[in-house]
Design a protein around this motif. Sequence first.
Motif, PDB file in Angstrom:
ATOM      1  N   SER A 138      48.636  49.736  41.808  1.00 19.31           N
ATOM      2  CA  SER A 138      47.935  48.470  41.865  1.00 19.31           C
ATOM      3  C   SER A 138      46.980  48.429  43.052  1.00 19.31           C
TER       4      SER A 138
ATOM      5  N   HIS B 185      46.351  34.193  45.226  1.00 20.13           N
ATOM      6  CA  HIS B 185      47.230  33.297  44.486  1.00 20.13           C
ATOM      7  C   HIS B 185      48.552  34.019  44.236  1.00 20.13           C
TER       8      HIS B 185
ATOM      9  N   TYR C 284      52.195  34.075  41.816  1.00 23.17           N
ATOM     10  CA  TYR C 284      52.839  33.665  40.571  1.00 23.17           C
ATOM     11  C   TYR C 284      54.315  34.042  40.618  1.00 23.17           C
TER      12      TYR C 284
ATOM     13  N   GLN D 125      57.544  34.807  38.143  1.00 21.59           N
ATOM     14  CA  GLN D 125      57.898  35.134  36.771  1.00 21.59           C
ATOM     15  C   GLN D 125      59.417  35.223  36.656  1.00 21.59           C
TER      16      GLN D 125
ATOM     17  N   PRO E 158      54.414  34.259  33.533  1.00 21.48           N
ATOM     18  CA  PRO E 158      54.152  33.901  34.939  1.00 21.48           C
ATOM     19  C   PRO E 158      53.779  32.426  35.066  1.00 21.48           C
TER      20      PRO E 158
ATOM     21  N   TYR F  21      54.216  37.857  41.968  1.00 25.38           N
ATOM     22  CA  TYR F  21      52.983  38.633  41.941  1.00 25.38           C
ATOM     23  C   TYR F  21      51.893  37.923  42.750  1.00 25.38           C
TER      24      TYR F  21
ATOM     25  N   GLN G 209      47.696  37.803  43.481  1.00 23.94           N
ATOM     26  CA  GLN G 209      46.484  38.031  42.678  1.00 23.94           C
ATOM     27  C   GLN G 209      45.264  37.634  43.487  1.00 23.94           C
TER      28      GLN G 209
ATOM     29  N   TYR H 171      40.654  38.733  43.816  1.00 22.27           N
ATOM     30  CA  TYR H 171      39.455  39.242  43.150  1.00 22.27           C
ATOM     31  C   TYR H 171      38.942  40.426  43.948  1.00 22.27           C
TER      32      TYR H 171
ATOM     33  N   TRP I 224      39.419  40.843  38.462  1.00 17.91           N
ATOM     34  CA  TRP I 224      40.592  40.183  39.013  1.00 17.91           C
ATOM     35  C   TRP I 224      41.738  41.188  39.092  1.00 17.91           C
TER      36      TRP I 224
ATOM     37  N   PHE J 215      45.918  42.135  40.330  1.00 22.08           N
ATOM     38  CA  PHE J 215      47.276  41.696  40.619  1.00 22.08           C
ATOM     39  C   PHE J 215      47.973  42.737  41.485  1.00 22.08           C
ATOM     40  N   GLY J 216      48.951  42.272  42.242  1.00 25.92           N
ATOM     41  CA  GLY J 216      49.809  43.189  42.945  1.00 25.92           C
ATOM     42  C   GLY J 216      50.823  43.812  41.995  1.00 25.92           C
ATOM     43  N   GLY J 217      51.556  44.777  42.492  1.00 31.15           N
ATOM     44  CA  GLY J 217      52.532  45.470  41.671  1.00 31.15           C
ATOM     45  C   GLY J 217      53.802  44.677  41.396  1.00 31.15           C
ATOM     46  N   GLY J 218      53.929  43.542  42.043  1.00 33.48           N
ATOM     47  CA  GLY J 218      55.093  42.688  41.816  1.00 33.48           C
ATOM     48  C   GLY J 218      56.251  43.002  42.747  1.00 33.48           C
TER      49      GLY J 218
ATOM     50  N   ALA K 228      53.792  45.846  36.027  1.00 38.57           N
ATOM     51  CA  ALA K 228      53.033  44.753  36.628  1.00 38.57           C
ATOM     52  C   ALA K 228      52.011  44.147  35.663  1.00 38.57           C
ATOM     53  N   LEU K 229      51.499  43.010  36.073  1.00 38.70           N
ATOM     54  CA  LEU K 229      50.442  42.337  35.330  1.00 38.70           C
ATOM     55  C   LEU K 229      49.115  43.078  35.518  1.00 38.70           C
TER      56      LEU K 229
ATOM     57  N   TRP L 106      44.921  42.377  34.561  1.00 39.95           N
ATOM     58  CA  TRP L 106      43.884  41.548  33.972  1.00 39.95           C
ATOM     59  C   TRP L 106      43.019  42.371  33.016  1.00 39.95           C
TER      60      TRP L 106
ATOM     61  N   ASP M  92      35.138  33.212  41.300  1.00 35.51           N
ATOM     62  CA  ASP M  92      36.075  34.304  41.517  1.00 35.51           C
ATOM     63  C   ASP M  92      37.380  33.848  42.146  1.00 35.51           C
TER      64      ASP M  92
ATOM     65  N   PRO N  26      42.456  30.379  40.269  1.00 33.73           N
ATOM     66  CA  PRO N  26      43.645  31.030  39.703  1.00 33.73           C
ATOM     67  C   PRO N  26      43.762  30.807  38.200  1.00 33.73           C
ATOM     68  N   PHE N  27      44.684  31.531  37.591  1.00 32.79           N
ATOM     69  CA  PHE N  27      45.070  31.300  36.197  1.00 32.79           C
ATOM     70  C   PHE N  27      46.189  30.260  36.246  1.00 32.79           C
TER      71      PHE N  27
ATOM     72  N   TRP O 218      49.527  29.412  31.463  1.00 34.80           N
ATOM     73  CA  TRP O 218      49.707  30.651  30.709  1.00 34.80           C
ATOM     74  C   TRP O 218      50.377  30.377  29.365  1.00 34.80           C
TER      75      TRP O 218
END
Lengths: 112, 122
Positions: free
Chosen positions: A2, A36, A38, A40, A46, A89, A91, A93, A101, A103-106, B46-47, B49, B105, B108-109, B112
Amino acid sequence: QSVLTQPPSVSGAPGQRVTISCTGSSSNIGAGYDVHWYQQLPGTAPKLLIYGNSNRPSGVPDRFSGSKSGTSASLAITGLQAEDEADYYCQSYDSSLSGFWVFGGGTKLTVL
Amino acid sequence: QITLKESGPTLVKPTQTLTLTCTFSGFSLSTSGVGVGWIRQPPGKALEWLALIYWNDDKRYSPSLKSRLTITKDTSKNQVVLTMTNMDPVDTATYYCAHRREYGDYVPFDYWGQGTLVTVSS
């Protein structure tokens, strides 16, 4: 691998405080882009926990807080509760390539 | 109340094209600034995008998947469609759609969908 780096796991006992780090670079967090967070919960989608580095959406307990400095950000959880056991997670940009965009690896939080 | 729900096939064969639909309510994709994105999560991972479309039809794609993705919207049906070509077993994942309230940019989302698991296997 990530773009944003998080520890794979953290743990703490009920009532304790834990922090989760999120490390980026000069093209994302270090460039000033907001972070940001999240949450989960197992088997669920999330949920936005922290936005704009340190802001909580309505309904998120003030036990959760976020901060950002340089190329890193952190999520802190105080007064740990069993229900906090989840994946977290970060997140942001990234301005490299055409911009995207990331995300981190969690991080898996275990409440002991 | 904003809600989103993903729909599409649960199983696709390698090399096939995946088409997923996000049906939403509680907002309009004709409202200035609003966007809908797609994010996926392989089992236990992981998530990631994938793509984003804005109210003005501005479209963004993940650089690593850009050649395989197409995102479109149908404002009258409150739907966003994602197509991914040349599916491979590594594309097995839960696919989520998510709402963004503003253009930019830094946004956030914030809402969901529940996600839909897509398995790629022959």
